[in-house]
Design a protein around this motif. Structure first.
Motif, short mmCIF file in Angstrom:
data_model
loop_
_atom_site.label_atom_id
_atom_site.label_comp_id
_atom_site.label_asym_id
_atom_site.label_seq_id
_atom_site.Cartn_x
_atom_site.Cartn_y
_atom_site.Cartn_z
N ALA A 121 0.88 -1.18 0.00
CA ALA A 121 0.00 0.00 0.00
C ALA A 121 0.91 1.23 0.00
CB ALA A 121 -0.90 -0.02 1.23
N THR A 122 1.06 1.85 -1.17
CA THR A 122 2.16 2.79 -1.36
C THR A 122 1.86 4.23 -0.97
OG1 THR A 122 1.44 2.80 -3.65
CG2 THR A 122 3.42 1.53 -3.14
N GLY A 123 0.60 4.58 -0.74
CA GLY A 123 0.35 5.97 -0.39
C GLY A 123 -1.10 6.24 -0.07
N GLY A 124 -1.35 7.42 0.48
CA GLY A 124 -2.72 7.83 0.76
C GLY A 124 -2.87 8.53 2.10
N GLY A 125 -1.90 8.32 2.98
CA GLY A 125 -2.00 8.85 4.34
C GLY A 125 -2.14 10.36 4.41
N MET A 126 -1.69 11.07 3.37
CA MET A 126 -1.75 12.52 3.44
C MET A 126 -2.87 13.11 2.58
SD MET A 126 2.28 13.51 3.72
CE MET A 126 2.02 15.22 4.15
N VAL A 127 -3.67 12.24 1.97
CA VAL A 127 -4.79 12.73 1.16
C VAL A 127 -5.79 13.44 2.08
CG1 VAL A 127 -6.72 12.07 -0.34
CG2 VAL A 127 -4.53 10.87 -0.53
N PRO A 128 -6.18 14.67 1.76
CA PRO A 128 -7.13 15.39 2.62
C PRO A 128 -8.47 14.67 2.70
CG PRO A 128 -6.15 16.87 0.99
CD PRO A 128 -5.74 15.48 0.61
N GLU A 129 -9.16 14.88 3.83
CA GLU A 129 -10.40 14.19 4.13
C GLU A 129 -11.45 14.31 3.01
OE1 GLU A 129 -10.97 12.17 6.69
OE2 GLU A 129 -12.88 11.78 5.65
N THR A 130 -11.69 15.51 2.52
CA THR A 130 -12.72 15.70 1.50
C THR A 130 -12.35 14.97 0.21
OG1 THR A 130 -11.64 17.77 0.92
CG2 THR A 130 -13.62 17.92 2.28
N GLU A 131 -11.07 15.05 -0.13
CA GLU A 131 -10.58 14.37 -1.33
C GLU A 131 -10.79 12.86 -1.20
OE1 GLU A 131 -8.13 15.41 -4.86
OE2 GLU A 131 -8.73 16.67 -3.18
N PHE A 132 -10.48 12.35 -0.02
CA PHE A 132 -10.60 10.91 0.21
C PHE A 132 -12.06 10.46 0.18
CE2 PHE A 132 -10.84 7.12 2.98
CZ PHE A 132 -10.09 6.28 2.20
N ALA A 133 -12.93 11.25 0.80
CA ALA A 133 -14.36 10.93 0.80
C ALA A 133 -14.89 10.85 -0.64
CB ALA A 133 -15.14 11.96 1.61
N ALA A 134 -14.43 11.76 -1.49
CA ALA A 134 -14.88 11.77 -2.88
C ALA A 134 -14.40 10.50 -3.61
CB ALA A 134 -14.35 13.01 -3.59
N LEU A 135 -13.18 10.07 -3.29
CA LEU A 135 -12.65 8.85 -3.91
C LEU A 135 -13.46 7.62 -3.48
CD1 LEU A 135 -8.81 9.50 -3.52
CD2 LEU A 135 -10.03 9.22 -5.69
N VAL A 136 -13.77 7.56 -2.18
CA VAL A 136 -14.55 6.42 -1.67
C VAL A 136 -15.93 6.41 -2.32
CG1 VAL A 136 -15.68 5.46 0.38
CG2 VAL A 136 -13.31 6.24 0.52
N ALA A 137 -16.56 7.59 -2.42
CA ALA A 137 -17.87 7.67 -3.06
C ALA A 137 -17.80 7.22 -4.51
CB ALA A 137 -18.40 9.11 -2.96
N ALA A 138 -16.77 7.63 -5.20
CA ALA A 138 -16.60 7.22 -6.60
C ALA A 138 -16.43 5.71 -6.69
CB ALA A 138 -15.41 7.95 -7.22
N GLY A 139 -15.69 5.15 -5.75
CA GLY A 139 -15.44 3.72 -5.73
C GLY A 139 -16.69 2.92 -5.40
N GLU A 140 -17.54 3.46 -4.55
CA GLU A 140 -18.79 2.78 -4.21
C GLU A 140 -19.78 2.84 -5.39
OE1 GLU A 140 -19.14 0.90 -1.76
OE2 GLU A 140 -17.99 1.64 -0.03
N ALA A 141 -19.60 3.85 -6.22
CA ALA A 141 -20.55 4.07 -7.32
C ALA A 141 -20.23 3.27 -8.59
CB ALA A 141 -20.63 5.56 -7.66
#
Ligand SMILES: *Cc1c(COP(=O)(O)O)cnc(C)c1O
Length: 416
Positions: free
Chosen positions: A395-415
């Motif tokens: 798992a090479t990265g992601g720890g510094m992704v801002p909260e809103t950015e991450f939430a959008a990615l999760v939503a996109a992934g669920e969709a």
């Protein structure tokens, strides 16, 4: 290159390529032995700098300044699956922390020796954090071409020691990464062109100036060796978890690959440290499989993904690279077992799954490794004899992704 493989790559279909040139470590040849010395030197350098790093970064105080991450069992994401948690690697929240920090330390150490701030390996390296050292470093600029995470790693480490830092970025790089770098006091230069163009500009600028230090993502042994230290440290981590690695207990590593430095370093380090029972696969986006293309065609950096009609555009911005490193591909010929590609939709789905099932905050690039066991199953390769396989998705990265950015990615992934 095999016609069926090329056709599938051109069509942007997920593929798995098995490397016919993989060799046993005993047959690696003198080049790998030479790297072994360099990688050991990098590990020793990171140890020497431990006390200074612990002073620079409070999060490293409890671990003697060692930049390392855990191996986390993730049974809900796959049978026998472990996740190597570089997404929460201290200092920079990505695999780039080891390589980038090491590359900065190489420059700092050389300058400090030349200036007489230290004069032996046994010296107290905390002197490199003294006002005199900061004044010295302030007269020097580190520059780097980066899709994002490397820039962050160099920026954070460089600024912590007092260097000036210039990061050349493709305009497509994430806005929050640029903002964060500017907040650290780094200069961000944006390019309309792609990442290769950004690197070329940085390289040109550094050519004739002794106070400019270009950290070359496409061609840096210092980065490569820093990354490789993670491979050297694997045997102790596995032993601590009671996980055997042998012909009867093979280990399979899945490494997200951009330009190739990080996965290449880790792969060589792991093969040298663990031998032939470790099997390694690089993971790339379907639109940017530069390393797979270079290896499968034998043309390495002389071919780019645009040459086979691919866009190079992907949600996995850390892997959005059109052409592999000029030295890593060739070096990997005897080292890795193969490479596979993953579609963007699958990467997004994995961002959501990793969060839902494992509580892991991964950026899309970092999920490419999670697709490994399934990619192998689909290809039905007779890879290993019987025996339970331990799978490690890096798992090479992601720890510094801002909260809103991450939430959008999760939503996109669920969709999707
Ligand atoms: C840089 C990066 C990689 C790949 O490293 P390369 O050296 O470019 O191959 C993988 N994942 C993430 C998150 C990265 O930032």
């Amino acid at each position: 290159m095999d016609f069926a493989l090329e056709t599938a790559l051109r069509a942007g279909e997920p593929v798995l390529w098995a490397n016919p040139r993989r060799r046993s470590v005993a047959a690696f040849g003198p080049e790998a032995v030479a790297w072994q010395v360099e990688i050991a030197a990098a590990a020793a350098r990171l140890d020497r700098f431990g006390p200074l790093l612990a002073e620079c970064f409070p999060e490293l105080a409890a671990c003697d300044g060692r930049i390392e991450s855990a191996l986390l069992p993730a049974p809900r994401l796959g049978e026998g699956l472990l996740v190597k948690a570089d997404h929460v690697l201290p200092v920079a929240g990505s695999v780039k922390a080891r390589g980038g920090v090491h590359a900065v330390l190489v420059v700092a150490e050389r300058l400090a020796w030349q200036a007489g701030i230290i004069d032996g390996l046994g010296d107290d390296y905390r002197r490199l954090g003294s006002p005199a050292a900061r004044e010295l470093f302030a007269g020097h600029t580190l520059c780097v071409g980066s899709t994002g995470n490397l820039g962050l790693s160099i920026g954070i480490m460089g600024r912590a020691l007092g260097f000036a830092v210039t990061v050349h970025m493709a305009a497509a790089a994430k806005e929050w990464k640029k903002t964060q770098l500017r907040e650290l006091g780094a200069t961000v230069v944006e390019y309309a062109g792609d990442y290769t163009a950004a690197c070329a500009a940085a390289r040109r600028e550094a050519q004739d100036s002794p106070s400019l230090h270009f950290i070359d993502d496409e061609n840096s042994p210092e980065l490569f060796c820093g990354y490789a230290v993670a491979g050297l440290r694997l045997p102790a981590q596995l032993a601590a978890l009671g996980i055997p690695v042998s012909d009867e207990h093979p280990l399979s590593l899945y490494l997200p690959c951009g330009v190739g430095g990080a996965p290449g370093g880790i792969a060589l380090g792991a093969r040298l440290a663990l031998g032939d029972a470790v099997h390694i696969f690089f993971a790339e986006p379907t639109q940017a499989p530069c390393m797979l293309l270079g290896l499968a065609s034998g043309r390495h950096a002389d071919i780019g993904v645009a040459d086979i009609g691919l866009s190079g555009r992907t949600v996995a911005d850390g892997l959005a690279v059109g052409r592999p490193s000029r030295f890593v591909g060739r070096l990997m010929e005897p080292v890795i077992d193969g490479a596979y590609t993953v579609a963007d939709e699958a990467l997004l789905r994995l961002v959501a799954a990793a969060w839902r099932e494992g509580g892991l905050r991964l950026e899309p690039s970092a999920t490419a490794g999670l697709a490994g066991p399934e990619a192998l199953r689909c290809a039905a390769l007779p890879l290993w004899a019987e025996g339970p396989v331990t799978h490690i998705a890096w798992a090479t990265g992601g720890g510094m992704v801002p909260e809103t950015e991450f939430a959008a990615l999760v939503a996109a992934g669920e969709a999707v």
